[in-house]
Design a protein around this motif. Structure first.
Motif, PDB file in Angstrom:
ATOM      1  N   LEU B  60      77.053  51.030  65.500  1.00 62.40           N
ATOM      2  CA  LEU B  60      77.615  51.289  64.170  1.00 62.40           C
ATOM      3  C   LEU B  60      76.564  51.028  63.096  1.00 62.40           C
ATOM      4  O   LEU B  60      76.162  49.879  62.872  1.00 62.40           O
ATOM      5  CB  LEU B  60      78.837  50.395  63.929  1.00 62.40           C
ATOM      6  CG  LEU B  60      80.063  50.657  64.822  1.00 62.40           C
ATOM      7  CD1 LEU B  60      81.204  49.693  64.480  1.00 62.40           C
ATOM      8  CD2 LEU B  60      80.559  52.100  64.672  1.00 62.40           C
ATOM      9  N   PRO B  61      76.111  52.093  62.422  1.00 62.00           N
ATOM     10  CA  PRO B  61      75.190  51.903  61.285  1.00 62.00           C
ATOM     11  C   PRO B  61      75.843  51.003  60.240  1.00 62.00           C
ATOM     12  O   PRO B  61      77.080  50.972  60.137  1.00 62.00           O
ATOM     13  CB  PRO B  61      75.002  53.330  60.749  1.00 62.00           C
ATOM     14  CG  PRO B  61      75.358  54.224  61.890  1.00 62.00           C
ATOM     15  CD  PRO B  61      76.425  53.508  62.654  1.00 62.00           C
ATOM     16  N   ILE B  62      75.031  50.290  59.471  1.00 60.67           N
ATOM     17  CA  ILE B  62      75.598  49.319  58.517  1.00 60.67           C
ATOM     18  C   ILE B  62      76.491  50.011  57.484  1.00 60.67           C
ATOM     19  O   ILE B  62      77.423  49.404  56.970  1.00 60.67           O
ATOM     20  CB  ILE B  62      74.486  48.450  57.858  1.00 60.67           C
ATOM     21  CG1 ILE B  62      75.089  47.175  57.229  1.00 60.67           C
ATOM     22  CG2 ILE B  62      73.652  49.248  56.870  1.00 60.67           C
ATOM     23  CD1 ILE B  62      74.076  46.078  56.911  1.00 60.67           C
ATOM     24  N   VAL B  65      80.217  49.675  58.230  1.00 57.16           N
ATOM     25  CA  VAL B  65      80.628  48.279  58.473  1.00 57.16           C
ATOM     26  C   VAL B  65      82.152  48.115  58.526  1.00 57.16           C
ATOM     27  O   VAL B  65      82.660  47.244  59.231  1.00 57.16           O
ATOM     28  CB  VAL B  65      79.986  47.333  57.423  1.00 57.16           C
ATOM     29  CG1 VAL B  65      80.494  47.629  56.025  1.00 57.16           C
ATOM     30  CG2 VAL B  65      80.190  45.875  57.792  1.00 57.16           C
ATOM     31  N   ASP B  66      82.882  48.980  57.822  1.00 64.26           N
ATOM     32  CA  ASP B  66      84.350  48.855  57.843  1.00 64.26           C
ATOM     33  C   ASP B  66      84.938  49.112  59.233  1.00 64.26           C
ATOM     34  O   ASP B  66      86.080  48.735  59.512  1.00 64.26           O
ATOM     35  CB  ASP B  66      84.978  49.848  56.852  1.00 64.26           C
ATOM     36  CG  ASP B  66      84.825  49.372  55.415  1.00 64.26           C
ATOM     37  OD1 ASP B  66      84.830  48.140  55.199  1.00 64.26           O
ATOM     38  OD2 ASP B  66      84.691  50.234  54.527  1.00 64.26           O
ATOM     39  N   VAL B  68      83.641  47.928  62.023  1.00 63.33           N
ATOM     40  CA  VAL B  68      83.331  46.817  62.933  1.00 63.33           C
ATOM     41  C   VAL B  68      84.588  46.023  63.328  1.00 63.33           C
ATOM     42  O   VAL B  68      84.844  45.819  64.524  1.00 63.33           O
ATOM     43  CB  VAL B  68      82.232  45.904  62.336  1.00 63.33           C
ATOM     44  CG1 VAL B  68      82.015  44.673  63.207  1.00 63.33           C
ATOM     45  CG2 VAL B  68      80.917  46.668  62.156  1.00 63.33           C
ATOM     46  N   PRO B  69      85.402  45.592  62.339  1.00 63.14           N
ATOM     47  CA  PRO B  69      86.592  44.819  62.738  1.00 63.14           C
ATOM     48  C   PRO B  69      87.533  45.619  63.643  1.00 63.14           C
ATOM     49  O   PRO B  69      88.142  45.058  64.555  1.00 63.14           O
ATOM     50  CB  PRO B  69      87.274  44.498  61.395  1.00 63.14           C
ATOM     51  CG  PRO B  69      86.178  44.569  60.382  1.00 63.14           C
ATOM     52  CD  PRO B  69      85.269  45.655  60.865  1.00 63.14           C
ATOM     53  N   TYR B  78      79.884  41.989  70.335  1.00 62.53           N
ATOM     54  CA  TYR B  78      78.562  42.308  69.811  1.00 62.53           C
ATOM     55  C   TYR B  78      77.555  42.313  70.960  1.00 62.53           C
ATOM     56  O   TYR B  78      77.681  41.534  71.912  1.00 62.53           O
ATOM     57  CB  TYR B  78      78.114  41.259  68.786  1.00 62.53           C
ATOM     58  CG  TYR B  78      79.054  41.045  67.621  1.00 62.53           C
ATOM     59  CD1 TYR B  78      79.745  42.125  67.046  1.00 62.53           C
ATOM     60  CD2 TYR B  78      79.237  39.786  67.069  1.00 62.53           C
ATOM     61  CE1 TYR B  78      80.593  41.917  65.958  1.00 62.53           C
ATOM     62  CE2 TYR B  78      80.074  39.583  65.982  1.00 62.53           C
ATOM     63  CZ  TYR B  78      80.756  40.650  65.436  1.00 62.53           C
ATOM     64  OH  TYR B  78      81.586  40.449  64.368  1.00 62.53           O
ATOM     65  N   HIS B  80      73.750  43.458  70.159  1.00 62.58           N
ATOM     66  CA  HIS B  80      72.599  43.046  69.361  1.00 62.58           C
ATOM     67  C   HIS B  80      72.699  43.742  68.006  1.00 62.58           C
ATOM     68  O   HIS B  80      73.550  44.621  67.810  1.00 62.58           O
ATOM     69  CB  HIS B  80      71.268  43.386  70.052  1.00 62.58           C
ATOM     70  CG  HIS B  80      70.956  44.843  70.107  1.00 62.58           C
ATOM     71  ND1 HIS B  80      71.449  45.668  71.089  1.00 62.58           N
ATOM     72  CD2 HIS B  80      70.222  45.648  69.293  1.00 62.58           C
ATOM     73  CE1 HIS B  80      71.011  46.907  70.889  1.00 62.58           C
ATOM     74  NE2 HIS B  80      70.270  46.925  69.802  1.00 62.58           N
ATOM     75  N   ALA B  81      71.853  43.310  67.081  1.00 58.43           N
ATOM     76  CA  ALA B  81      71.841  43.948  65.772  1.00 58.43           C
ATOM     77  C   ALA B  81      70.422  44.011  65.250  1.00 58.43           C
ATOM     78  O   ALA B  81      69.585  43.162  65.581  1.00 58.43           O
ATOM     79  CB  ALA B  81      72.707  43.163  64.791  1.00 58.43           C
ATOM     80  N   GLU B  82      70.141  45.033  64.483  1.00 56.16           N
ATOM     81  CA  GLU B  82      68.934  45.092  63.668  1.00 56.16           C
ATOM     82  C   GLU B  82      69.407  45.202  62.219  1.00 56.16           C
ATOM     83  O   GLU B  82      70.599  45.361  61.964  1.00 56.16           O
ATOM     84  CB  GLU B  82      68.057  46.284  64.073  1.00 56.16           C
ATOM     85  CG  GLU B  82      67.504  46.190  65.491  1.00 56.16           C
ATOM     86  CD  GLU B  82      66.529  45.029  65.695  1.00 56.16           C
ATOM     87  OE1 GLU B  82      65.781  44.713  64.744  1.00 56.16           O
ATOM     88  OE2 GLU B  82      66.531  44.434  66.779  1.00 56.16           O
ATOM     89  N   LYS B  83      68.456  45.116  61.300  1.00 60.10           N
ATOM     90  CA  LYS B  83      68.759  45.119  59.859  1.00 60.10           C
ATOM     91  C   LYS B  83      69.864  46.116  59.458  1.00 60.10           C
ATOM     92  O   LYS B  83      70.756  45.788  58.705  1.00 60.10           O
ATOM     93  CB  LYS B  83      67.463  45.468  59.131  1.00 60.10           C
ATOM     94  CG  LYS B  83      67.371  45.047  57.683  1.00 60.10           C
ATOM     95  CD  LYS B  83      65.931  45.269  57.195  1.00 60.10           C
ATOM     96  CE  LYS B  83      65.809  45.298  55.687  1.00 60.10           C
ATOM     97  NZ  LYS B  83      66.428  44.178  54.991  1.00 60.10           N
ATOM     98  N   TYR B  85      71.864  48.224  61.678  1.00 59.20           N
ATOM     99  CA  TYR B  85      72.941  48.630  62.580  1.00 59.20           C
ATOM    100  C   TYR B  85      73.389  47.467  63.453  1.00 59.20           C
ATOM    101  O   TYR B  85      72.664  46.491  63.640  1.00 59.20           O
ATOM    102  CB  TYR B  85      72.528  49.829  63.449  1.00 59.20           C
ATOM    103  CG  TYR B  85      71.616  49.494  64.620  1.00 59.20           C
ATOM    104  CD1 TYR B  85      72.144  49.077  65.855  1.00 59.20           C
ATOM    105  CD2 TYR B  85      70.243  49.592  64.509  1.00 59.20           C
ATOM    106  CE1 TYR B  85      71.316  48.768  66.929  1.00 59.20           C
ATOM    107  CE2 TYR B  85      69.405  49.287  65.572  1.00 59.20           C
ATOM    108  CZ  TYR B  85      69.957  48.877  66.779  1.00 59.20           C
ATOM    109  OH  TYR B  85      69.136  48.572  67.833  1.00 59.20           O
ATOM    110  N   LEU B  86      74.585  47.635  64.007  1.00 60.25           N
ATOM    111  CA  LEU B  86      75.155  46.671  64.937  1.00 60.25           C
ATOM    112  C   LEU B  86      75.531  47.421  66.217  1.00 60.25           C
ATOM    113  O   LEU B  86      76.179  48.466  66.141  1.00 60.25           O
ATOM    114  CB  LEU B  86      76.399  46.031  64.304  1.00 60.25           C
ATOM    115  CG  LEU B  86      77.218  45.055  65.132  1.00 60.25           C
ATOM    116  CD1 LEU B  86      76.395  43.844  65.560  1.00 60.25           C
ATOM    117  CD2 LEU B  86      78.430  44.590  64.319  1.00 60.25           C
TER     118      LEU B  86
END
Lengths: 281, 281
Positions: B60-62, B65-66, B68-69, B78, B80-83, B85-86
């Motif tokens: 999921l690109p940042i 974010v909505d 994610v929940p 989860y 891993h994540a980078e700046k 994306y999750l």
């Protein structure tokens, strides 16, 4: 609210300063109610800015997933995540961010286990790239989180073949990039000697395991086509003649960040040097 | 909905199978509307289960974010994540998860740069643990994402001191655990030789840089108190006398995962072995 500057400490997220001018939010005392969290986060941001904090660390347990969108909308980015939490960061200083990046490498091991008859312990894969090809390859695997390279290679050999073995030396290290999820890979090629034990194959991953001669191993087309695998076979042959020195494992038991660590280096060479120095002084 | 089994392909999240019986959701064609996403995710989960998929990868690109929940409440964890994306995963097979773990190590380098007069290039830190202590230490730093160890150590020396230098060998590797965010650390100790260039200090990180004798370096209390640092000084001294062989860098330009990689190994020893073998055959 008429007054945006908090007069009440309870509105500020709890936490502690880090050593680099930043602030680490205490993830054990987060308000779980989203609107309270958002109100407190906004008050906290005003305070942190007025205190010239640089970077903010916000670790949200997966139970608090509802807070993630709120933090992102206040400007936080993702830093890293593990199964059960997400770390977010916000850089509020005017200067460029000096926040450390997250883990950049996965680490793998390969085991050349050589017995007294100079035979090498090889496997055929049940799954994976060489499945069904008839290729005999060395046992390989990933170093687990928190695991020593030395222990990882011994564990992989045991898991795949049932053979107990101990690390003699690391013969070489290959670094490759963009291997999985954009991360790099370090592969530690290890020489091991077996301890008395019988082959017993781990059937879900491995189709067969055998001891074969080093010549039979190296003459497989899979190996002769690869200058890396050919080089590795030469390194093992040279090592068996005492003509190749890799890095042995020395346990460190002292000092800053060294407790319980291993320092892998050319122990043969340094011991010869130190003995000679001692005998001539 | 009366019918939970999708009859319409549009309700299924797009993506592709991976090589391990899993499915990778296409993150470029996600419905951005949360309720559409949730409906499609639930239909997709029914289909993936009916198809006996094992693991599901959801990036999921940042900007999303909505979502994610919603994914977490459907059972995703989860990964891993980078700046920006999750990555989330869901293991739906009955068997234990075989999903690979995320990156486990950060990698650092230390540079012992030795000139023709056997002097070592050392720095005093402007920030960090030895700040203000008067300790002269070797330049150190982190390997950046996708960067070769060889390039990283040369870059750090240049950044901290202005000196151009080239890698001679890796002298040893230290592995330490639980260093930051629970991850492990690999520290590659490197020997370098300088190229013609003058010292020019990077003032935000470094207070001073100098060439000092190896004896002055090793006799600092900071070093004599540490058996690791004492060992390192011995290794450098032995190397300068040709009595210690580390791992040199050989570029690999072929084969599976080797393109653009380096294989660090005892090139001195293997070359001697191969020349001798050639001359006797």
């Amino acid at each position: 609210m008429a007054d945006c500057i908090p007069s009440d400490g309870d509105l500020i997220l709890a936490g502690r300063d880090d050593r680099y001018g930043g602030f680490i939010v205490d993830s054990t005392s987060l308000p779980s109610d989203p609107s309270t969290f958002l109100e407190n986060l906004r008050h906290s941001l005003l305070q942190w800015k007025s205190q010239s904090k640089k970077g903010i660390w916000l670790k949200l347990p997966i139970e608090n997933v509802d807070l993630v969108p709120l933090a992102v909308k206040e400007g936080f980015c993702y830093h890293h995540a593990e199964k059960d939490y997400l770390m977010l960061t916000l850089w509020i200083a005017e200067t460029p961010s000096t926040l450390p990046s997250n883990a950049s490498h996965q680490v793998g091991v390969g085991a050349m286990v050589i017995n007294d008859e100079n035979k090498v312990l090889v496997v055929q894969e049940q799954t994976g790239p060489t499945k069904g090809s008839g290729v005999w390859k060395m046992p390989t695997g990933a170093v687990l989180q928190g695991e020593d390279i030395k222990d990882a290679v011994q564990r992989e050999v045991k898991e795949e073949t049932g053979v107990d073995a101990e690390l003699v030396e690391i013969l070489g290290v290959r670094q490759a990039h963009d291997v999985s999820f954009g991360k790099s890979d370090l592969f530690f090629l290890c020489l091991l000697r077996p301890l008395p034990s019988d082959i017993s194959v781990e059937e879900s991953e491995i189709a067969a395991a055998e001891w074969i001669s080093l010549d039979d191993y190296r003459s497989q087309e899979f190996n002769t086509k690869s200058s890396l695998l050919t080089r590795i076979a030469d390194m093992v042959a040279a090592s068996l003649k005492g003509e190749y020195k890799g890095f042995g494992a020395e346990a460190l038991s002292f000092g800053f960040r060294n407790s319980g660590s291993y320092f892998y280096h050319n122990i043969n060479d340094i011991n010869s040097y130190l003995e000679q120095k001692k005998s001539t002084s």
